[in-house]
Design an enzyme around this catalytic site. Sequence first.
Site, PDB file in Angstrom:
ATOM      1  N   GLU A  82       0.847  -1.192   0.000  1.00 14.06           N
ATOM      2  CA  GLU A  82       0.000   0.000   0.000  1.00 14.06           C
ATOM      3  C   GLU A  82       0.884   1.244   0.000  1.00 14.06           C
ATOM      4  OE1 GLU A  82      -3.519   1.856   2.877  1.00 14.06           O
ATOM      5  OE2 GLU A  82      -1.882   0.675   3.737  1.00 14.06           O
ATOM      6  N   LYS A 133     -10.101  -0.055  -2.259  1.00 16.12           N
ATOM      7  CA  LYS A 133     -10.315  -0.380  -0.843  1.00 16.12           C
ATOM      8  C   LYS A 133     -11.758  -0.124  -0.447  1.00 16.12           C
ATOM      9  CE  LYS A 133      -8.323   0.399   3.739  1.00 16.12           C
ATOM     10  NZ  LYS A 133      -7.286   1.121   4.528  1.00 16.12           N
ATOM     11  N   CYS A 141      -4.462  -3.063   4.065  1.00 16.03           N
ATOM     12  CA  CYS A 141      -4.173  -2.568   5.410  1.00 16.03           C
ATOM     13  C   CYS A 141      -5.158  -3.114   6.444  1.00 16.03           C
ATOM     14  CB  CYS A 141      -4.121  -1.052   5.406  1.00 16.03           C
ATOM     15  SG  CYS A 141      -3.239  -0.362   6.835  1.00 16.03           S
TER      16      CYS A 141
END
Length: 535
Positions: free
Chosen positions: A286, A349, A400
């Site tokens: 990321e 995301k 994440c």
Amino acid sequence: MTVRVWRPVVAAVAGLLLLVSFPPYGWSWLAPVAVALLTVAVSGARVRSGAVLGLVTGWVFFAPVLAWSNLHTGLLPWLLLAALQALYVAALGGALAWVAPWGARAWWWPAVTTSLLWVAQEAARDRTPFGGFPWARLAFGQDGSPLLRLAALGGAPLVTAGVALAGGLLAVLLAEAVRAWPRIRAAADRRAAWWAWWAWCRSARCWVPAAAGVALGVAAAAVPAARPAGAPVTVALVQGNVPRLGLDFNAQRRAVLDNHVAGTRRLAAEVAAGRAARPALVVWPENSSDIDPLRSPDAAVQISAAAAAVGAPILVGAVLRGPGRGQVRNVGLLWSPERGADTAQLYVKRHPVPFAEYVPLRRLARAVSAEVDRVGSDMVAGRAPGVIDTGPLTVGDVICFEVAYDEVVRDAVTGGGQVLVVQTNNATFDVAEATQQLAMVRLRAVEHGRDALMASTVGVSAFVDADGTVVGATGFNTDAVVVHQVRPGGGRTLATRLGYWPELVLVAWAAVMAVGAVVVRRRQPAAGRRDGARG
């Protein structure tokens, strides 16, 4: 409200033991002990006292386990986050005290209620407010425990239920030991004391909960680990590192991109020299390209050159501007050596982090910490699961903190992901946060029977086999390249097939207990309630 001194002390010790059961300490066997101590502390207390005791445990646990959240944002946001999470444990403590009278005559009642209510507490914490914050669930501290195997049957909720059940059984054993102690102590001599102790050990009140706890551990350890049957595929992860840790890591966007390009070129040189196998896929973390490569020709040229050098597609962690004005997207984007950016293989995301990637209630949040204004553009959430076809294999991509959310990971698997990929950026945190996140990856690998990897900008990066074994873990705040063969998986574990149903059933039973306690308390004489609530 009367709370004896020993109760808050025991509750505080429970919080400390819960803390050291999690990474970076990793003494996972202490989690059931912590659960047992909280259960013992709350036993016989009034509901309000139980809530206070739960708050003590929650605060002592969450304040240090979330200490990484204050490294660059100041004390107040960290304290507010820890306090919010502690409130859920306070509700748990109150609920344990509330349901206690219903099954007071059954030896197994504290164990079962502890297990079910702990799952219910986490279910609420995982979803509220602003989509929840599932960090530091009991299940996420069991990466070194045989109870981790339960993830293959019922996911993280079943692992939490197993840990809490083990703790509840230990609480029953401790309570019975306390009741037996006066008889043992009153023995005429040492020989008589030993006989009294042996008589207690042989009694059902001792060996039944002990045997149940052992049976739980043995049964969990006996759950078979998944073995993906696909032909091995060589995958590389690149941890390029950042010029400096902290919130301004993204002020060095070009340096971070250059670091990952350089790491990939070094890998290409190793491949050309015959010292490393050519990967079929390279994974960048990321924020490895916070320069939008779809809008920046220079960034696109650099990534294309890296992909051409290594002769493999790169899964780039990028930040893309748009679709609207002032909006951005946090994505995993496949970059081919031949065609460049493949926008058909793009994951956006789905669960941006509140107050970090978007700011709800910005005016109020600014009063707490001016650091929220560093989030100048709110991230747009994606809708589709992170399923990316790289050619040699299909990866299930999450970004994440999404690894903490059950449904986000499961959707990536049921959508066709053969290997789990977690792209993350730990540059604003520390090694404790990174190792806690890696523990979640281990659970997800076991839960879904998939080999997995976590690629971080600064570490810890690693591969994780489907049985939870960590391979090639990197150091923190350093650059590294790791090459490993992963095995694509196509089958589904029982946990993958059942999805949210185990959690739903456990929470439903917790609700039945809470409602049943209302009936019992109404029938219970007022004097009895007062007597039973003293202490």
